[in-house]
Write an enzyme that holds these catalytic residues in place. Structure first.
Site, mmCIF file in Angstrom:
data_model
loop_
_atom_site.group_PDB
_atom_site.id
_atom_site.type_symbol
_atom_site.label_atom_id
_atom_site.label_comp_id
_atom_site.label_asym_id
_atom_site.label_seq_id
_atom_site.Cartn_x
_atom_site.Cartn_y
_atom_site.Cartn_z
ATOM 1 N N ARG A 100 0.823 -1.226 0.000
ATOM 2 C CA ARG A 100 0.000 0.000 0.000
ATOM 3 C C ARG A 100 0.857 1.277 0.000
ATOM 4 O O ARG A 100 0.497 2.278 0.609
ATOM 5 C CB ARG A 100 -0.958 0.022 1.189
ATOM 6 C CG ARG A 100 -1.990 -1.084 1.169
ATOM 7 C CD ARG A 100 -2.868 -1.068 -0.068
ATOM 8 N NE ARG A 100 -3.800 -2.176 -0.047
ATOM 9 C CZ ARG A 100 -3.547 -3.395 -0.536
ATOM 10 N NH1 ARG A 100 -2.397 -3.647 -1.117
ATOM 11 N NH2 ARG A 100 -4.455 -4.345 -0.474
ATOM 12 N N SER A 139 -11.040 -1.413 2.734
ATOM 13 C CA SER A 139 -10.313 -1.685 3.982
ATOM 14 C C SER A 139 -9.883 -0.381 4.647
ATOM 15 O O SER A 139 -9.303 0.489 3.999
ATOM 16 C CB SER A 139 -9.086 -2.545 3.701
ATOM 17 O OG SER A 139 -9.468 -3.815 3.249
ATOM 18 N N GLU A 197 -5.500 3.027 6.446
ATOM 19 C CA GLU A 197 -5.264 2.955 5.008
ATOM 20 C C GLU A 197 -5.918 4.148 4.317
ATOM 21 O O GLU A 197 -5.444 4.622 3.277
ATOM 22 C CB GLU A 197 -5.802 1.651 4.431
ATOM 23 C CG GLU A 197 -5.509 1.464 2.959
ATOM 24 C CD GLU A 197 -5.837 0.070 2.459
ATOM 25 O OE1 GLU A 197 -6.085 -0.068 1.249
ATOM 26 O OE2 GLU A 197 -5.841 -0.886 3.258
#
Length: 310
Positions: A185, A235, A305
């Site tokens: 990520r 998420s 995130e």
């Protein structure tokens, strides 16, 4: 005495006078950001501007910086939580030439504003494989490359051959694979004022029937495992190394926890869903609560995130 927002509006009106005659540019004044994010929450921004070519982008960014007005690029709003107070700046969306897709041998060049769903469909039509796992991800090419988006154990980073960017000083540059760094990520393109313009992906020839079967499989997995019936941002937390944020949250007994109209999904505990009419502060409070409870009980700090605006 002018308030902060009044001052911003005054400076923005100066910019409008400079931009209103530019073709290929559309401006929405003071948009409700809940209409432009997948969580369906968020207050007003100063303006939302869609630019359809590089010249327009340069004009808007230069004008904002000259007047000291904040600006941010927004894809499909799938990884963003805009606060109820809104964003005191200009939101820029990439349209027009930034949404184009074209084939180059076994590669696809995609504009940063192109939805990932279009990229997947285009690859299927061109009988090129490798990117089917992104079906159903509500993001754009630029946003996905910036954060090295992934799912089902796959990431977009390994597919990237090169990326065209607009640097902070306005210069454009193509970065080759050796210039790029991807990890979980993360990419080295994740910087405040770097704008991703295009990306080229290395794919491989594949029969269309096989691609369609893979796409159906990924759609099924997404439908079975994720709460697609409610607005969300996917998420919420990054997975700690060697562990799963969803598993940790579930072990804590926080699955299904609700505040107002926001809820930690009872289907996937790393999703916070909007049950209809949720406020940004409710979602943020749940995120903060989960972080504190998990850290207090397990000594693990779950990193977000999603990005908070501002």
């Amino acid at each position: 005495m002018e308030s902060g927002m009044d001052s911003l509006l005054s400076r923005w009106r100066k910019i409008i006078n400079q931009l209103e005659n530019i073709p290929h540019l559309s401006i929405i004044p003071q948009p409700e950001m809940k209409n432009f994010t997948t969580w369906k929450v968020g207050g007003k921004a100063l303006a939302l501007v869609e630019v359809r070519n590089g010249g327009c982008l340069d004009e808007v960014v230069s004008s904002c910086e000259r007047e000291g007005i904040k600006w941010k690029i927004l894809g499909r709003g799938s990884n963003v939580l805009v606060k109820d107070e809104g964003f005191p700046g200009v939101v820029i969306k990439l349209g027009g030439e930034f949404c184009e897709l074209k084939r180059e041998g076994n590669c696809i060049e995609g504009g940063a504003g192109a939805p990932l769903s279009h990229l997947v469909s285009f690859a299927r039509e061109e009988c090129l494989g490798g990117i089917e796992f992104l079906v159903g991800v509500p993001g754009t090419v630029g946003g996905a490359v910036r954060i090295n988006a992934g799912c089902f154990g796959k990431e977009i980073g390994p597919l990237v051959k090169k990326v065209e960017i607009r640097e902070e000083n306005g210069n454009r540059e193509w970065l080759n694979r050796d210039d790029l760094f991807f990890s979980y990520r993360y990419s080295n393109l994740k910087k405040e004022k770097i704008v991703i313009l295009k990306a080229v992906f290395n794919l491989f020839p594949e029969e269309q029937e096989i691609l369609e079967e893979r796409i159906r499989e990924f759609c099924y997995l997404r439908k079975e495992g994720q709460p697609l019936e409610w607005p969300s941002a996917g998420s919420v937390f990054l997975n700690p190394e060697g562990n799963s944020a969803a598993r940790i949250i579930e072990e804590m007994g926080l699955k299904g926890l609700r505040l107002g109209r926001a809820q930690i999904s009872s289907k996937h505990s790393n999703f916070i869903v909007n049950l209809g009419g949720a406020k940004s502060w409710e979602i943020e409070y749940l995120m903060n609560w989960v972080q504190k409870e998990v850290y207090k009980n397990k000594g693990i700090w779950l990193e977000r995130e999603v990005e908070l605006w501002p």
